[in-house]
Write a protein that holds these residues in place. Structure first.
Motif, short mmCIF file in Angstrom:
data_model
loop_
_atom_site.label_atom_id
_atom_site.label_comp_id
_atom_site.label_asym_id
_atom_site.label_seq_id
_atom_site.Cartn_x
_atom_site.Cartn_y
_atom_site.Cartn_z
N PHE A 37 10.94 18.46 76.75
CA PHE A 37 11.95 17.99 77.70
C PHE A 37 13.38 17.73 77.10
O PHE A 37 13.45 17.81 75.60
CB PHE A 37 11.51 16.40 78.10
CG PHE A 37 10.14 16.59 78.79
CD1 PHE A 37 10.55 16.43 80.37
CD2 PHE A 37 9.00 16.52 78.32
CE1 PHE A 37 9.43 16.35 81.03
CE2 PHE A 37 7.89 16.41 79.18
CZ PHE A 37 8.14 16.43 80.54
N GLY A 38 14.50 17.83 77.99
CA GLY A 38 15.72 18.12 77.28
C GLY A 38 16.12 16.79 76.65
O GLY A 38 15.38 15.84 76.52
N ALA A 39 17.50 16.97 76.22
CA ALA A 39 18.00 15.84 75.33
C ALA A 39 18.19 14.50 75.83
O ALA A 39 18.42 13.65 75.05
CB ALA A 39 19.08 16.36 74.63
N VAL A 92 11.55 13.20 73.90
CA VAL A 92 12.63 14.25 74.15
C VAL A 92 12.58 15.45 73.00
O VAL A 92 12.32 14.78 71.93
CB VAL A 92 13.80 13.71 74.52
CG1 VAL A 92 13.79 13.06 75.94
CG2 VAL A 92 14.60 12.92 73.48
N SER A 93 13.18 16.60 73.26
CA SER A 93 13.45 17.13 72.03
C SER A 93 12.37 17.58 71.01
O SER A 93 12.32 18.05 70.10
CB SER A 93 14.64 17.01 71.48
OG SER A 93 15.50 16.80 72.12
N THR A 94 11.06 17.35 71.64
CA THR A 94 9.95 17.83 71.06
C THR A 94 9.09 18.87 71.89
O THR A 94 8.81 18.65 72.91
CB THR A 94 9.18 16.56 70.77
OG1 THR A 94 9.80 15.57 70.22
CG2 THR A 94 7.71 16.75 69.98
N THR A 142 20.82 8.44 87.96
CA THR A 142 22.01 9.48 88.23
C THR A 142 22.36 10.39 86.92
O THR A 142 23.39 10.60 86.47
CB THR A 142 23.15 8.94 88.68
OG1 THR A 142 23.68 7.66 87.85
CG2 THR A 142 22.94 8.24 90.11
N VAL A 143 21.31 10.50 86.08
CA VAL A 143 21.37 11.42 85.11
C VAL A 143 20.49 12.59 85.15
O VAL A 143 19.12 12.53 85.59
CB VAL A 143 20.93 10.39 83.79
CG1 VAL A 143 20.82 11.36 82.41
CG2 VAL A 143 21.72 9.45 83.54
N ALA A 144 20.83 13.86 84.67
CA ALA A 144 20.48 15.16 84.85
C ALA A 144 19.00 15.18 83.97
O ALA A 144 19.09 14.79 82.87
CB ALA A 144 21.38 16.33 84.46
N LYS A 145 18.00 15.51 84.31
CA LYS A 145 16.87 15.51 83.47
C LYS A 145 16.17 17.14 83.67
O LYS A 145 16.63 17.79 84.25
CB LYS A 145 15.50 14.77 83.89
CG LYS A 145 16.03 13.25 84.27
CD LYS A 145 16.13 12.65 82.83
CE LYS A 145 16.55 11.32 83.18
NZ LYS A 145 16.66 10.30 82.21
N SER A 146 15.78 17.36 82.47
CA SER A 146 15.23 18.98 82.41
C SER A 146 14.01 18.84 81.58
O SER A 146 13.53 18.26 80.47
CB SER A 146 16.29 19.63 81.67
OG SER A 146 16.62 19.50 80.18
N VAL A 147 12.94 19.96 81.65
CA VAL A 147 11.98 20.49 81.10
C VAL A 147 12.03 21.88 80.97
O VAL A 147 12.22 22.83 81.82
CB VAL A 147 10.71 19.88 81.64
CG1 VAL A 147 10.53 20.54 83.10
CG2 VAL A 147 9.65 20.50 80.65
N ILE A 148 11.66 22.48 79.69
CA ILE A 148 11.66 23.84 79.54
C ILE A 148 10.11 24.01 79.37
O ILE A 148 9.32 23.32 78.47
CB ILE A 148 12.23 24.41 78.18
CG1 ILE A 148 13.67 23.91 78.38
CG2 ILE A 148 11.86 25.72 78.00
CD1 ILE A 148 14.55 24.33 76.98
N VAL A 149 9.41 25.09 80.21
CA VAL A 149 8.02 25.39 80.08
C VAL A 149 8.25 26.71 79.54
O VAL A 149 8.80 27.65 80.05
CB VAL A 149 7.73 25.58 81.58
CG1 VAL A 149 6.18 25.79 81.51
CG2 VAL A 149 7.58 24.33 82.36
#
Length: 158
Positions: A37-39, A92-94, A142-149
């Motif tokens: 998951f993003g920062a 996050v960041s793990t 209202t905060v952008a969220k991200s995940v890298i698969v």
């Protein structure tokens, strides 16, 4: 997957292959993926990583995230019910390796980073999923969220 910095923004990846009966939930299978998951904070995040479309009345098994709480879950379309068990608190960041093993059609074992953290024995899927895989993330602020698969792997007995 990346959401916008707007209320209830979502991002998803859904594969609906031709010949959907190619993946049969009545056979032993394994679903594994690596993700990070993003920062930004995991507060106000909902995410699903499943084999089959997540939702009541669907056939699926896999993982769901609510805030920092990771659960293993499954659903049986015939009963219209689902089951979920809490597995772990995420950060996050793990980088995490998630794995769900559907064994002998009587249990789903859930692993995080190679460690067995839970087993579900009820509301197991028993048919053909309408889609696979299904990856989804939503922000409820209202905060952008991200995940890298970084990868995913699907194995099934013939």
């Amino acid at each position: 997957l990346l959401t916008a910095a707007s209320l209830n923004s979502t991002s998803s990846l859904l594969k609906q292959p031709n010949g959907q009966t190619i993946y049969d939930l009545k056979k032993n299978s394994r679903f594994r993926l690596g993700l990070e998951f993003g920062a930004s904070s995991l507060a106000n995040v909902t995410a699903y990583f499943t084999m089959g479309l997540f939702g009541l009345g669907e056939e699926y098994y896999g993982f769901e995230l609510s805030g920092t709480t990771l659960s293993g879950s499954s659903s049986n379309a015939n009963t219209g019910s689902s089951n979920a068990i809490t597995l772990k608190t995420l950060s996050v960041s793990t980088i995490y390796e998630l794995e769900a093993r559907y064994n002998n059609l009587d249990q789903i074992q859930f692993y995080v980073n190679g460690v067995l953290l839970g087993v579900i024995r009820t509301e197991l899927p028993n048919g053909y999923p309408s889609a696979f895989p299904f990856f989804y993330i939503k922000t409820t602020n209202t905060v952008a969220k991200s995940v890298i698969v970084s990868y995913f792997e699907i194995l099934q007995e013939r």
